[in-house]
Motif scaffolding. Structure first.
Motif, PDB file in Angstrom:
ATOM      1  N   LEU A 115      -2.829   6.066  -4.475  1.00  0.00           N
ATOM      2  CA  LEU A 115      -2.172   5.506  -3.299  1.00  0.00           C
ATOM      3  C   LEU A 115      -0.685   5.845  -3.274  1.00  0.00           C
ATOM      4  O   LEU A 115      -0.075   5.942  -2.214  1.00  0.00           O
ATOM      5  CB  LEU A 115      -2.347   3.984  -3.272  1.00  0.00           C
ATOM      6  CG  LEU A 115      -3.723   3.435  -2.912  1.00  0.00           C
ATOM      7  CD1 LEU A 115      -3.724   1.925  -3.079  1.00  0.00           C
ATOM      8  CD2 LEU A 115      -4.120   3.804  -1.498  1.00  0.00           C
ATOM      9  N   SER A 116      -0.112   6.028  -4.473  1.00  0.00           N
ATOM     10  CA  SER A 116       1.319   6.290  -4.562  1.00  0.00           C
ATOM     11  C   SER A 116       1.714   7.608  -3.923  1.00  0.00           C
ATOM     12  O   SER A 116       2.892   7.863  -3.700  1.00  0.00           O
ATOM     13  CB  SER A 116       1.755   6.278  -6.035  1.00  0.00           C
ATOM     14  OG  SER A 116       1.480   5.030  -6.628  1.00  0.00           O
ATOM     15  N   TYR A 117       0.743   8.465  -3.642  1.00  0.00           N
ATOM     16  CA  TYR A 117       1.043   9.778  -3.086  1.00  0.00           C
ATOM     17  C   TYR A 117       0.625   9.879  -1.624  1.00  0.00           C
ATOM     18  O   TYR A 117       0.542  10.969  -1.080  1.00  0.00           O
ATOM     19  CB  TYR A 117       0.339  10.859  -3.912  1.00  0.00           C
ATOM     20  CG  TYR A 117       0.759  10.843  -5.364  1.00  0.00           C
ATOM     21  CD1 TYR A 117       1.943  11.449  -5.772  1.00  0.00           C
ATOM     22  CD2 TYR A 117      -0.014  10.185  -6.316  1.00  0.00           C
ATOM     23  CE1 TYR A 117       2.343  11.415  -7.104  1.00  0.00           C
ATOM     24  CE2 TYR A 117       0.379  10.149  -7.649  1.00  0.00           C
ATOM     25  CZ  TYR A 117       1.553  10.767  -8.033  1.00  0.00           C
ATOM     26  OH  TYR A 117       1.949  10.723  -9.353  1.00  0.00           O
ATOM     27  N   GLU A 118       0.363   8.749  -0.982  1.00  0.00           N
ATOM     28  CA  GLU A 118      -0.026   8.748   0.422  1.00  0.00           C
ATOM     29  C   GLU A 118       0.992   7.976   1.250  1.00  0.00           C
ATOM     30  O   GLU A 118       1.390   6.872   0.890  1.00  0.00           O
ATOM     31  CB  GLU A 118      -1.412   8.105   0.599  1.00  0.00           C
ATOM     32  CG  GLU A 118      -2.548   8.892  -0.034  1.00  0.00           C
ATOM     33  CD  GLU A 118      -3.893   8.253   0.241  1.00  0.00           C
ATOM     34  OE1 GLU A 118      -3.923   7.208   0.935  1.00  0.00           O
ATOM     35  OE2 GLU A 118      -4.906   8.789  -0.230  1.00  0.00           O
ATOM     36  N   ALA A 119       1.426   8.585   2.352  1.00  0.00           N
ATOM     37  CA  ALA A 119       2.314   7.871   3.266  1.00  0.00           C
ATOM     38  C   ALA A 119       1.529   6.760   3.960  1.00  0.00           C
ATOM     39  O   ALA A 119       0.309   6.814   4.073  1.00  0.00           O
ATOM     40  CB  ALA A 119       2.887   8.841   4.290  1.00  0.00           C
ATOM     41  N   PHE A 120       2.222   5.744   4.425  1.00  0.00           N
ATOM     42  CA  PHE A 120       1.560   4.610   5.056  1.00  0.00           C
ATOM     43  C   PHE A 120       2.469   4.045   6.140  1.00  0.00           C
ATOM     44  O   PHE A 120       3.692   4.228   6.110  1.00  0.00           O
ATOM     45  CB  PHE A 120       1.244   3.517   4.030  1.00  0.00           C
ATOM     46  CG  PHE A 120       2.472   2.905   3.402  1.00  0.00           C
ATOM     47  CD1 PHE A 120       2.972   1.697   3.860  1.00  0.00           C
ATOM     48  CD2 PHE A 120       3.134   3.542   2.362  1.00  0.00           C
ATOM     49  CE1 PHE A 120       4.108   1.141   3.292  1.00  0.00           C
ATOM     50  CE2 PHE A 120       4.269   2.990   1.787  1.00  0.00           C
ATOM     51  CZ  PHE A 120       4.756   1.788   2.251  1.00  0.00           C
ATOM     52  N   LEU A 121       1.857   3.371   7.102  1.00  0.00           N
ATOM     53  CA  LEU A 121       2.612   2.722   8.170  1.00  0.00           C
ATOM     54  C   LEU A 121       2.802   1.256   7.808  1.00  0.00           C
ATOM     55  O   LEU A 121       1.841   0.485   7.815  1.00  0.00           O
ATOM     56  CB  LEU A 121       1.870   2.842   9.500  1.00  0.00           C
ATOM     57  CG  LEU A 121       2.587   2.246  10.724  1.00  0.00           C
ATOM     58  CD1 LEU A 121       3.910   2.968  10.966  1.00  0.00           C
ATOM     59  CD2 LEU A 121       1.691   2.330  11.953  1.00  0.00           C
ATOM     60  N   PRO A 122       4.007   0.841   7.468  1.00  0.00           N
ATOM     61  CA  PRO A 122       4.223  -0.552   7.064  1.00  0.00           C
ATOM     62  C   PRO A 122       3.960  -1.512   8.221  1.00  0.00           C
ATOM     63  O   PRO A 122       4.160  -1.181   9.389  1.00  0.00           O
ATOM     64  CB  PRO A 122       5.701  -0.580   6.653  1.00  0.00           C
ATOM     65  CG  PRO A 122       6.099   0.843   6.476  1.00  0.00           C
ATOM     66  CD  PRO A 122       5.243   1.624   7.413  1.00  0.00           C
ATOM     67  N   PHE A 146       5.625  10.831   5.842  1.00  0.00           N
ATOM     68  CA  PHE A 146       6.098   9.462   5.982  1.00  0.00           C
ATOM     69  C   PHE A 146       5.574   8.880   7.287  1.00  0.00           C
ATOM     70  O   PHE A 146       5.144   9.598   8.187  1.00  0.00           O
ATOM     71  CB  PHE A 146       7.631   9.404   5.972  1.00  0.00           C
ATOM     72  CG  PHE A 146       8.259   9.853   7.267  1.00  0.00           C
ATOM     73  CD1 PHE A 146       8.681   8.926   8.201  1.00  0.00           C
ATOM     74  CD2 PHE A 146       8.402  11.200   7.547  1.00  0.00           C
ATOM     75  CE1 PHE A 146       9.245   9.335   9.400  1.00  0.00           C
ATOM     76  CE2 PHE A 146       8.969  11.615   8.744  1.00  0.00           C
ATOM     77  CZ  PHE A 146       9.393  10.687   9.668  1.00  0.00           C
ATOM     78  N   CYS A 147       5.603   7.559   7.373  1.00  0.00           N
ATOM     79  CA  CYS A 147       5.266   6.844   8.601  1.00  0.00           C
ATOM     80  C   CYS A 147       6.386   5.855   8.890  1.00  0.00           C
ATOM     81  O   CYS A 147       7.045   5.364   7.970  1.00  0.00           O
ATOM     82  CB  CYS A 147       3.938   6.102   8.469  1.00  0.00           C
ATOM     83  SG  CYS A 147       2.499   7.169   8.219  1.00  0.00           S
ATOM     84  N   SER A 148       6.597   5.552  10.165  1.00  0.00           N
ATOM     85  CA  SER A 148       7.731   4.709  10.519  1.00  0.00           C
ATOM     86  C   SER A 148       7.438   3.926  11.791  1.00  0.00           C
ATOM     87  O   SER A 148       6.660   4.360  12.639  1.00  0.00           O
ATOM     88  CB  SER A 148       8.985   5.578  10.709  1.00  0.00           C
ATOM     89  OG  SER A 148      10.074   4.806  11.160  1.00  0.00           O
ATOM     90  N   ARG A 149       8.052   2.765  11.890  1.00  0.00           N
ATOM     91  CA  ARG A 149       8.056   1.985  13.119  1.00  0.00           C
ATOM     92  C   ARG A 149       9.453   1.399  13.300  1.00  0.00           C
ATOM     93  O   ARG A 149      10.195   1.228  12.333  1.00  0.00           O
ATOM     94  CB  ARG A 149       6.992   0.886  13.095  1.00  0.00           C
ATOM     95  CG  ARG A 149       7.273  -0.250  12.147  1.00  0.00           C
ATOM     96  CD  ARG A 149       6.337  -1.438  12.403  1.00  0.00           C
ATOM     97  NE  ARG A 149       4.984  -1.176  11.944  1.00  0.00           N
ATOM     98  CZ  ARG A 149       3.927  -1.164  12.747  1.00  0.00           C
ATOM     99  NH1 ARG A 149       4.082  -1.370  14.043  1.00  0.00           N
ATOM    100  NH2 ARG A 149       2.723  -0.954  12.265  1.00  0.00           N
TER     101      ARG A 149
END
Length: 225
Positions: A115-122, A146-149
């Motif tokens: 999981l540490s190597y996968e981008a995610f949407l917080p 990366f993911c962003s909001r």
């Protein structure tokens, strides 16, 4: 998607196979349904918890324990099951429950580190608001790594943007976020299994305060929960 539904519904199917009494059967089924709804809530972003990975991995163990308690209660009420063939529906359900628990172990100790190597949407719920401030969130987007909001911060009492930004930053530091490079705030996204970082950039303008909340694939082994 199909595997996710199997992972979610397998305990309920197993209990439907092994249950022997109506009252205990309904009670155990209700508890199992409640456990399943916890996972549904996480998937649908109904609430946020840093222990998401641990809950998902521990689900089969909790469900298996509930089924075991139900079986023992029914055994006490109705006695041992009649002896039959070597492979029975009950035996098949027991095998399925063990396999389900094994999958949970794999998720926790094998898949978890990746999981540490996968981008995610917080989730916007990661950013708690101090009294007097509210946040409006965008749907967010994901790039290559990366993911962003973006959150728009509004003061209910009409504070100026500079005061809003300062108040929010102090509150987040108190809430466990720590200063990072480039004027960011960092916090571990997960608890034990998920070591990815959530990052925050707070910016202010005459029109208001905005917060960019990002989840990148990069990790920091020095981060503490």
């Amino acid at each position: 998607m199909l595997l996710g539904w199997v992972y979610l519904l397998l305990p309920l199917v197993c209990w439907a196979v092994v249950m022997r009494t109506r009252v205990v059967g309904v009670a155990v089924f209700a508890v199992l349904a409640g456990l399943a709804m916890v996972l549904v809530g996480l998937e649908c972003d109904w609430y946020f918890t840093r222990a998401t990975a641990e809950i998902e991995a521990g689900y089969p163990f909790a469900a298996g324990l509930v089924i075991l308690v139900g079986v023992l209660i029914e055994r006490r009420l109705r006695g041992p099951r009649p002896k039959g063939e070597f492979f029975t529906p009950t035996g098949g359900a027991a095998v399925a429950i063990c396999a389900h628990a094994l999958i949970g172990t794999v998720i926790c100790f094998v898949y978890g580190p990746f999981l540490s190597y996968e981008a995610f949407l917080p989730s916007a719920e990661e950013v708690s608001m101090p009294p007097g401030l509210t946040a409006q969130s965008t749907d967010g987007y994901c790039g290559s790594n990366f993911c962003s909001r973006t959150l728009t911060i509004v003061s209910i009492t009409g504070l100026p943007p500079a005061e809003v930004a300062n108040r929010l930053r102090k509150h987040l530091v108190t809430d466990g976020w720590r200063p990072g490079g480039s004027n960011t705030l960092l916090r571990r996204h997960g608890w034990l299994v998920d070591t990815r970082l959530s990052e925050i950039w707070i910016s202010e303008s005459p029109l208001g305060v905005s917060v960019e909340l990002a989840g990148s694939e990069l990790t920091n082994t020095d981060t503490r929960p």
